[in-house]
Enzyme design. Structure first.
Site, PDB file in Angstrom:
ATOM      1  N   ASP A 132      -7.827  21.717  51.597  1.00 14.38           N
ATOM      2  CA  ASP A 132      -8.315  20.589  52.391  1.00 14.38           C
ATOM      3  C   ASP A 132      -9.122  19.693  51.465  1.00 14.38           C
ATOM      4  OD1 ASP A 132      -7.235  21.476  54.834  1.00 14.38           O
ATOM      5  OD2 ASP A 132      -9.013  22.665  55.300  1.00 14.38           O
ATOM      6  N   ASP A 146      -2.511  18.044  58.158  1.00 16.50           N
ATOM      7  CA  ASP A 146      -3.312  18.012  59.382  1.00 16.50           C
ATOM      8  C   ASP A 146      -3.152  16.686  60.120  1.00 16.50           C
ATOM      9  OD1 ASP A 146      -4.329  20.564  58.854  1.00 16.50           O
ATOM     10  OD2 ASP A 146      -6.049  19.766  57.758  1.00 16.50           O
TER      11      ASP A 146
END
Length: 178
Positions: A132, A146
């Site tokens: 991330d 995402d």
């Protein structure tokens, strides 16, 4: 001699499934390429403000799910994601709706990218951490997959609320849908 009938002759369309796969591959490649960049550019711990106070780039290796929930059970997310990928591929065979092809393509691309992270990134097979790197105002950190997953879920909700089934072809103006 058996008759060689095309998908068009049988009334079935294979195009939405193909578009689903193209979109999934695009999401997968964009996500993995951006993660490759993030690992190489942000591993030193620096943060890059994009929109100060709202969006920054910073590396986070996430062993859990959204908001780092379930960090100790990475293998569960690996199995769940693998099942989701298989389910989307199976369900996609019934597609006739371009809108649903977008939904399933985004879901498939995002899920496949996360599955590859879980399978092949450190600390080990089926225990890997998802990369991330897009921080949202200190609330959470995500990635391109995402974004695709979130937008696909929003469109899925919209199509469901409108009652549009997977197998529904979208009618062109002046033509009934089949």
């Amino acid at each position: 001699m058996p008759e060689n009938r095309s998908a068009r002759d049988t009334g079935r369309s294979v195009r939405p499934y193909g578009w689903m796969l193209v979109l999934a591959a695009t999401v997968l490649l964009a996500d993995q390429a951006s993660k490759l960049w993030a690992v190489s550019a942000l591993s030193d711990g620096r943060n890059i403000p994009v929109i100060p106070g709202l969006i920054e780039l910073r590396l986070l290796l996430n062993s859990g799910a959204a908001f780092s929930i379930g960090e100790g059970v990475t293998w569960v997310f690996t199995l769940t994601t693998a099942a989701a990928v298989a389910g989307i591929l199976y369900t996609g065979r019934r597609l006739r709706s371009p809108a649903w092809a977008v939904v399933l393509g985004g879901l498939l691309g995002g899920a496949t990218s996360h599955l590859l992270d879980r399978l092949f990134r450190p600390p080990g097979f089926a225990q890997g951490h998802v990369v991330d790197f897009i921080g949202y105002g200190g609330l959470f950190v995500g990635n391109v997959a995402d974004i695709a997953l979130t937008l696909s879920c929003a469109l899925l909700l919209l199509l469901t609320l409108r009652g549009i089934p997977l197998g529904a072809a979208v009618a062109k103006e002046g033509q009934p849908s089949s």
